[in-house]
Motif scaffolding. Structure first.
Motif, mmCIF file in Angstrom:
data_model
loop_
_atom_site.group_PDB
_atom_site.id
_atom_site.type_symbol
_atom_site.label_atom_id
_atom_site.label_comp_id
_atom_site.label_asym_id
_atom_site.label_seq_id
_atom_site.Cartn_x
_atom_site.Cartn_y
_atom_site.Cartn_z
ATOM 1 N N ASP A 1 -5.406 -51.782 31.746
ATOM 2 C CA ASP A 1 -5.100 -50.802 32.790
ATOM 3 C C ASP A 1 -5.243 -49.555 32.082
ATOM 4 O OD1 ASP A 1 -4.640 -52.638 35.295
ATOM 5 O OD2 ASP A 1 -3.395 -53.615 33.707
ATOM 6 N N ARG A 2 -5.905 -48.367 32.743
ATOM 7 C CA ARG A 2 -5.573 -47.050 32.553
ATOM 8 C C ARG A 2 -5.176 -46.489 33.598
ATOM 9 N NH1 ARG A 2 -10.926 -44.367 30.568
ATOM 10 N NH2 ARG A 2 -10.008 -44.909 28.343
ATOM 11 N N ILE A 3 -4.096 -45.673 33.460
ATOM 12 C CA ILE A 3 -3.658 -44.637 34.277
ATOM 13 C C ILE A 3 -3.836 -43.234 33.787
ATOM 14 C CG2 ILE A 3 -1.538 -43.983 35.498
ATOM 15 C CD1 ILE A 3 -0.333 -46.856 35.259
ATOM 16 N N GLU A 4 -4.444 -42.510 34.732
ATOM 17 C CA GLU A 4 -4.769 -41.328 34.585
ATOM 18 C C GLU A 4 -3.682 -40.294 35.271
ATOM 19 O OE1 GLU A 4 -8.989 -39.900 34.440
ATOM 20 O OE2 GLU A 4 -9.352 -41.945 34.675
ATOM 21 N N ARG A 5 -3.057 -39.345 34.841
ATOM 22 C CA ARG A 5 -2.047 -38.539 35.394
ATOM 23 C C ARG A 5 -2.447 -37.078 35.124
ATOM 24 N NH1 ARG A 5 3.705 -38.729 32.362
ATOM 25 N NH2 ARG A 5 2.403 -37.797 30.905
ATOM 26 N N GLU A 6 -2.351 -36.506 36.552
ATOM 27 C CA GLU A 6 -2.386 -35.053 36.783
ATOM 28 C C GLU A 6 -1.014 -34.503 37.083
ATOM 29 O OE1 GLU A 6 -5.777 -32.248 38.578
ATOM 30 O OE2 GLU A 6 -5.036 -33.448 39.725
ATOM 31 N N ILE A 7 -0.665 -33.527 36.522
ATOM 32 C CA ILE A 7 0.693 -32.890 36.896
ATOM 33 C C ILE A 7 0.349 -31.282 37.332
ATOM 34 C CG2 ILE A 7 2.899 -32.166 36.163
ATOM 35 C CD1 ILE A 7 2.973 -34.370 34.181
ATOM 36 N N VAL A 8 0.590 -31.077 38.582
ATOM 37 C CA VAL A 8 0.495 -29.653 39.058
ATOM 38 C C VAL A 8 1.752 -29.225 39.204
ATOM 39 C CG1 VAL A 8 -0.580 -28.463 40.901
ATOM 40 C CG2 VAL A 8 -1.485 -30.476 40.175
ATOM 41 N N VAL A 9 2.203 -28.007 38.363
ATOM 42 C CA VAL A 9 3.254 -27.403 38.593
ATOM 43 C C VAL A 9 3.068 -25.967 39.497
ATOM 44 C CG1 VAL A 9 4.555 -28.185 36.786
ATOM 45 C CG2 VAL A 9 3.281 -26.059 36.402
ATOM 46 N N THR A 10 4.034 -25.579 40.371
ATOM 47 C CA THR A 10 3.734 -24.548 41.087
ATOM 48 C C THR A 10 4.981 -23.347 40.573
ATOM 49 O OG1 THR A 10 3.323 -25.745 43.375
ATOM 50 C CG2 THR A 10 3.983 -23.383 43.485
ATOM 51 N N ALA A 11 4.260 -22.380 39.736
ATOM 52 C CA ALA A 11 5.218 -21.618 38.800
ATOM 53 C C ALA A 11 4.315 -20.766 37.897
ATOM 54 C CB ALA A 11 6.327 -22.428 38.150
ATOM 55 N N ALA A 12 4.707 -19.794 37.629
ATOM 56 C CA ALA A 12 3.974 -18.847 36.427
ATOM 57 C C ALA A 12 4.904 -19.191 35.376
ATOM 58 C CB ALA A 12 4.142 -17.575 36.805
ATOM 59 N N LEU A 13 4.317 -20.122 34.590
ATOM 60 C CA LEU A 13 4.892 -20.431 33.131
ATOM 61 C C LEU A 13 4.069 -20.217 32.104
ATOM 62 C CD1 LEU A 13 5.947 -24.333 34.121
ATOM 63 C CD2 LEU A 13 7.630 -22.390 34.297
ATOM 64 N N SER A 14 4.825 -19.940 31.084
ATOM 65 C CA SER A 14 4.343 -19.516 29.740
ATOM 66 C C SER A 14 3.572 -20.965 29.063
ATOM 67 C CB SER A 14 5.370 -18.873 28.493
ATOM 68 O OG SER A 14 6.198 -20.151 28.373
ATOM 69 N N ASP B 1 -14.087 -50.368 25.284
ATOM 70 C CA ASP B 1 -14.457 -48.994 25.666
ATOM 71 C C ASP B 1 -13.239 -48.024 25.394
ATOM 72 O OD1 ASP B 1 -16.831 -49.866 26.373
ATOM 73 O OD2 ASP B 1 -16.326 -50.052 28.433
ATOM 74 N N CYS B 2 -11.945 -48.602 24.985
ATOM 75 C CA CYS B 2 -10.651 -48.022 24.810
ATOM 76 C C CYS B 2 -10.430 -47.565 23.224
ATOM 77 C CB CYS B 2 -9.464 -48.435 25.393
ATOM 78 S SG CYS B 2 -8.348 -47.740 25.280
ATOM 79 N N ALA B 3 -10.834 -46.421 22.944
ATOM 80 C CA ALA B 3 -10.667 -46.093 21.226
ATOM 81 C C ALA B 3 -9.147 -46.023 20.956
ATOM 82 C CB ALA B 3 -11.097 -44.651 21.178
#
Length: 86
Positions: free
Chosen positions: A42-55, A30-32
């Protein structure tokens, strides 16, 4: 930590970074993007949240820097585990 250090060095207005990981096991077929098609992966999904007004350019750099983190590099490299009982 790698992102925060980079942002501080560049003088970006970053006040916080949160990384959320989700781990699952999927059938390799199931993994292309996977090299193997046998058994489970093993699949690791990563979500990164940054607190900043970045371009958009800075946000793209955050993703690039995240892949240079020592933990990310360890998890994406070939790993050999040697165990001893003490």
């Amino acid at each position: 930590m790698t992102i925060a250090l980079y942002a501080r060095r560049k003088g970006w207005p970053l006040t916080g970074v949160t990384v959320r990981l989700r781990h699952s096991r999927i059938h390799a077929e199931d993994c292309a993007e996977c090299e193997t098609t046998r058994a489970m992966v093993d699949r690791i999904e990563r979500e990164i949240v940054v607190t900043a007004a970045l371009s958009e350019e800075q946000r793209a750099k955050v993703l690039e820097i995240a892949d240079k983190c020592p933990v990310h590099r360890t998890l994406t490299s070939e790993i050999e585990i040697r165990t001893t009982l003490a």
